[in-house]
Design a protein around this motif. Structure first.
Motif, PDB file in Angstrom:
ATOM      1  N   ILE A  82     -10.065 -66.929  37.953  1.00 18.31           N
ATOM      2  CA  ILE A  82      -9.145 -67.108  37.242  1.00 18.31           C
ATOM      3  C   ILE A  82      -8.824 -69.248  37.034  1.00 18.31           C
ATOM      4  O   ILE A  82      -8.205 -69.277  36.471  1.00 18.31           O
ATOM      5  N   ALA A  83      -8.822 -69.412  38.398  1.00 24.01           N
ATOM      6  CA  ALA A  83      -8.965 -71.341  37.938  1.00 24.01           C
ATOM      7  C   ALA A  83      -9.494 -71.509  36.533  1.00 24.01           C
ATOM      8  O   ALA A  83      -9.508 -72.118  35.155  1.00 24.01           O
ATOM      9  N   GLN A  84     -11.127 -70.724  36.474  1.00 26.31           N
ATOM     10  CA  GLN A  84     -11.232 -71.490  35.701  1.00 26.31           C
ATOM     11  C   GLN A  84     -11.298 -70.835  33.702  1.00 26.31           C
ATOM     12  O   GLN A  84     -11.083 -71.077  33.308  1.00 26.31           O
ATOM     13  N   GLY A  85     -10.650 -69.189  33.970  1.00 27.07           N
ATOM     14  CA  GLY A  85      -9.616 -69.039  32.791  1.00 27.07           C
ATOM     15  C   GLY A  85      -8.519 -69.760  32.935  1.00 27.07           C
ATOM     16  O   GLY A  85      -7.799 -69.975  31.598  1.00 27.07           O
ATOM     17  N   VAL A  86      -7.716 -70.070  33.595  1.00 25.83           N
ATOM     18  CA  VAL A  86      -7.071 -71.304  33.509  1.00 25.83           C
ATOM     19  C   VAL A  86      -7.239 -72.816  32.450  1.00 25.83           C
ATOM     20  O   VAL A  86      -6.619 -73.107  32.063  1.00 25.83           O
TER      21      VAL A  86
ATOM     22  N   ALA B 143     -20.545 -70.199  38.889  1.00 24.45           N
ATOM     23  CA  ALA B 143     -18.977 -71.818  38.808  1.00 24.45           C
ATOM     24  C   ALA B 143     -19.557 -72.658  38.443  1.00 24.45           C
ATOM     25  O   ALA B 143     -19.559 -73.685  37.989  1.00 24.45           O
ATOM     26  N   ILE B 144     -21.166 -72.697  39.624  1.00 26.40           N
ATOM     27  CA  ILE B 144     -21.133 -74.068  39.265  1.00 26.40           C
ATOM     28  C   ILE B 144     -21.738 -73.887  38.784  1.00 26.40           C
ATOM     29  O   ILE B 144     -22.213 -75.360  38.092  1.00 26.40           O
ATOM     30  N   ARG B 145     -23.282 -73.700  38.344  1.00 24.68           N
ATOM     31  CA  ARG B 145     -23.855 -73.408  37.559  1.00 24.68           C
ATOM     32  C   ARG B 145     -23.447 -73.474  35.930  1.00 24.68           C
ATOM     33  O   ARG B 145     -23.670 -74.780  34.826  1.00 24.68           O
ATOM     34  N   ARG B 146     -21.993 -72.883  36.034  1.00 27.30           N
ATOM     35  CA  ARG B 146     -21.390 -73.065  34.008  1.00 27.30           C
ATOM     36  C   ARG B 146     -20.984 -74.391  34.464  1.00 27.30           C
ATOM     37  O   ARG B 146     -20.431 -74.999  33.749  1.00 27.30           O
ATOM     38  N   ASN B 147     -20.212 -75.111  35.158  1.00 28.70           N
ATOM     39  CA  ASN B 147     -20.301 -76.593  35.544  1.00 28.70           C
ATOM     40  C   ASN B 147     -18.671 -77.176  34.478  1.00 28.70           C
ATOM     41  O   ASN B 147     -18.640 -77.636  34.193  1.00 28.70           O
ATOM     42  N   LEU B 148     -17.689 -75.252  34.621  1.00 33.46           N
ATOM     43  CA  LEU B 148     -16.110 -76.439  34.317  1.00 33.46           C
ATOM     44  C   LEU B 148     -15.539 -77.749  34.835  1.00 33.46           C
ATOM     45  O   LEU B 148     -16.551 -77.588  36.257  1.00 33.46           O
ATOM     46  N   ASN B 149     -14.900 -78.255  34.282  1.00 33.71           N
ATOM     47  CA  ASN B 149     -14.530 -79.797  34.960  1.00 33.71           C
ATOM     48  C   ASN B 149     -13.428 -78.680  36.285  1.00 33.71           C
ATOM     49  O   ASN B 149     -11.765 -78.835  35.548  1.00 33.71           O
ATOM     50  N   ILE B 150     -13.707 -78.012  37.084  1.00 33.53           N
ATOM     51  CA  ILE B 150     -13.088 -77.998  38.062  1.00 33.53           C
ATOM     52  C   ILE B 150     -12.997 -77.868  39.450  1.00 33.53           C
ATOM     53  O   ILE B 150     -13.732 -78.657  39.876  1.00 33.53           O
ATOM     54  N   THR B 151     -11.837 -78.672  40.756  1.00 32.93           N
ATOM     55  CA  THR B 151     -12.685 -78.913  41.753  1.00 32.93           C
ATOM     56  C   THR B 151     -11.811 -78.440  42.732  1.00 32.93           C
ATOM     57  O   THR B 151     -11.499 -77.615  43.038  1.00 32.93           O
TER      58      THR B 151
ATOM     59  N   PHE C 131     -17.897 -79.068  37.764  1.00 35.76           N
ATOM     60  CA  PHE C 131     -17.157 -78.987  39.241  1.00 35.76           C
ATOM     61  C   PHE C 131     -17.859 -79.758  40.241  1.00 35.76           C
ATOM     62  O   PHE C 131     -18.918 -79.688  40.031  1.00 35.76           O
ATOM     63  N   SER C 132     -16.880 -79.750  40.914  1.00 34.71           N
ATOM     64  CA  SER C 132     -16.916 -80.471  42.574  1.00 34.71           C
ATOM     65  C   SER C 132     -16.585 -79.370  43.354  1.00 34.71           C
ATOM     66  O   SER C 132     -15.581 -78.545  43.480  1.00 34.71           O
ATOM     67  N   LEU C 133     -17.630 -79.165  44.337  1.00 32.55           N
ATOM     68  CA  LEU C 133     -17.299 -78.148  45.576  1.00 32.55           C
ATOM     69  C   LEU C 133     -17.428 -78.906  46.750  1.00 32.55           C
ATOM     70  O   LEU C 133     -17.945 -80.224  46.919  1.00 32.55           O
TER      71      LEU C 133
ATOM     72  N   TYR D  89     -19.122 -77.905  30.682  1.00 32.23           N
ATOM     73  CA  TYR D  89     -19.051 -76.376  30.145  1.00 32.23           C
ATOM     74  C   TYR D  89     -17.908 -76.816  28.489  1.00 32.23           C
ATOM     75  O   TYR D  89     -18.605 -76.389  27.763  1.00 32.23           O
ATOM     76  N   GLU D  90     -16.553 -77.450  29.065  1.00 28.88           N
ATOM     77  CA  GLU D  90     -16.228 -77.482  28.333  1.00 28.88           C
ATOM     78  C   GLU D  90     -16.174 -78.221  26.609  1.00 28.88           C
ATOM     79  O   GLU D  90     -16.357 -78.019  26.246  1.00 28.88           O
ATOM     80  N   ASP D  91     -16.845 -79.164  27.194  1.00 30.07           N
ATOM     81  CA  ASP D  91     -17.697 -80.012  26.159  1.00 30.07           C
ATOM     82  C   ASP D  91     -18.515 -79.801  25.850  1.00 30.07           C
ATOM     83  O   ASP D  91     -19.054 -80.208  25.060  1.00 30.07           O
ATOM     84  N   MET D  92     -19.449 -78.976  25.849  1.00 31.14           N
ATOM     85  CA  MET D  92     -20.809 -78.390  25.661  1.00 31.14           C
ATOM     86  C   MET D  92     -20.078 -77.618  24.769  1.00 31.14           C
ATOM     87  O   MET D  92     -21.552 -76.528  23.774  1.00 31.14           O
ATOM     88  N   ILE D  93     -19.063 -76.813  24.043  1.00 36.29           N
ATOM     89  CA  ILE D  93     -18.677 -75.087  23.592  1.00 36.29           C
ATOM     90  C   ILE D  93     -18.066 -76.179  22.059  1.00 36.29           C
ATOM     91  O   ILE D  93     -17.487 -76.309  22.368  1.00 36.29           O
ATOM     92  N   THR D  94     -19.300 -75.476  21.235  1.00 31.80           N
ATOM     93  CA  THR D  94     -18.661 -75.882  20.046  1.00 31.80           C
ATOM     94  C   THR D  94     -17.149 -75.012  19.342  1.00 31.80           C
ATOM     95  O   THR D  94     -17.328 -74.336  19.545  1.00 31.80           O
TER      96      THR D  94
END
Ligand SMILES: Cc1ncc(C[n+]2csc(CCOP(=O)(O)OP(=O)(O)O)c2C)c(N)n1
Ligand code: SF4
Length: 288
Positions: free
Chosen positions: A73-77, A106-114, A190-192, A256-261
């Protein structure tokens, strides 16, 4: 600028008196204010568990999701509106048992989420069964003869999954935890943050005193370099996973966001609708 009090709402937490989760809530509110956020710039997405209630106790956008599904859900948001600061949170059962598949990816995807895990090493909400974080030999109603499974090390798993930010804290250390959450929010990826959060009702082994006696703070190692991946892994293993502080940070890998064209940097709310109002109403009517 909002103060931490503006991240409070009037819902009274129904955690047991003394539960570690209270301090984690306070630390999130302080960190949000310290990094200069307004409540409408923050979304707190949680799973199910005592800890999962946290999204209802913070004045921000929030969603109390389903067990083990805070991260999808967080990644979708975040993908829908990258202008929002997104914090995901939940228990060790939520993130490291039913939700472990999501956590690793989610860790390996690396979206900007805490992602803040409230780790009490037991299932609290369902009244005290073992979690993957419970120690071997740990006796509960579900393991009357003691747990015979090995304890999962989330820090080692995060490191091997390619995490770019790994930290651990203790709910009693409000100052240290607040600072780590601030650093996690500022980290571009992504920060754990795994937080020891004693369950005073069901976990009579991993108590406040137990953590105080067993935690090893990185404050005692002034030469420690959190950009050194090998050193981080060694330190985690040397301390049997009881290390606290900023353990590892990789600032070179893009999110991740920074790498999507072609990904839109403006939040959805600030974008032109791609369909007409009539088409939008037609779509909505199909869900009635
Ligand atoms: C799909 C699903 N499976 C199981 C449950 C039952 N359940 C609710 S919370 C929980 C575990 C709670 O432990 P944890 O996630 O560590 O959070 P805590 O209550 O300790 O904060 C379980 C198994 C559920 N709600 N949904
Ligand atoms: S049961 Fe444990 S985790 Fe749940 S609110 Fe009470 S002390 Fe906290």
């Amino acid at each position: 600028m909002a103060t931490f009090k503006e991240f409070r709402n009037n819902v009274k937490p129904n955690w047991c008196p003394g539960c570690g989760d209270f301090s984690i809530q306070a630390a999130i509110q302080r960190a949000a204010a310290n990094v200069g956020l307004e409540p409408e710039q923050l979304a707190v997405i949680s799973g199910i568990g005592c800890s999962g209630r946290i999204s209802g106790y913070i004045n921000a956008y929030g969603l109390h999701g389903i067990h083990g599904r805070a991260l999808p859900i967080a990644q979708g948001v975040k993908l829908a509106n990258r202008e929002l600061t997104v914090i995901a949170s939940g228990g060790d059962g939520d993130g490291f048992a039913i939700g472990m598949g999501h956590t690793v990816h989610a860790i390996r995807r690396n979206l900007n989420i805490t992602y803040i895990v409230m780790d009490n090493q037991i299932y609290g909400l369902t009244k005290g069964q073992t979690s993957p974080r419970s120690a071997e030999g740990f006796k509960t109603k579900s393991t009357p003869e003691g747990s015979i499974e090995s304890t999962l090390s989330p820090l080692e798993i995060a490191m091997s999954a390619g995490a770019t930010f790994v930290a651990q804290s203790f709910s009693s250390d409000l100052k240290g935890l607040t600072s780590l959450i601030e650093q996690g929010i500022k980290h571009e990826g992504f920060s754990l943050i795994n937080v020891f959060s004693p369950c005073v009702t069901f976990n009579k082994i991993n108590t406040y005193d137990w953590f105080k006696e067993n935690i090893v703070s990185l404050d005692g190692f002034p030469d420690y370099d959190p950009s050194n991946r090998m050193a981080a892994m060694n330190k985690i293993m040397e301390t049997n996973g009881l290390l606290t502080g900023l353990i590892y940070q990789n600032t070179t890998r893009k999110s991740y966001e920074d790498m999507i064209t072609g990904f839109k940097s403006e939040g959805l709310a600030n974008q032109e609708l791609a369909i007409t109002e009539e088409q939008f109403n037609q779509l909505v009517s199909e869900f009635k």
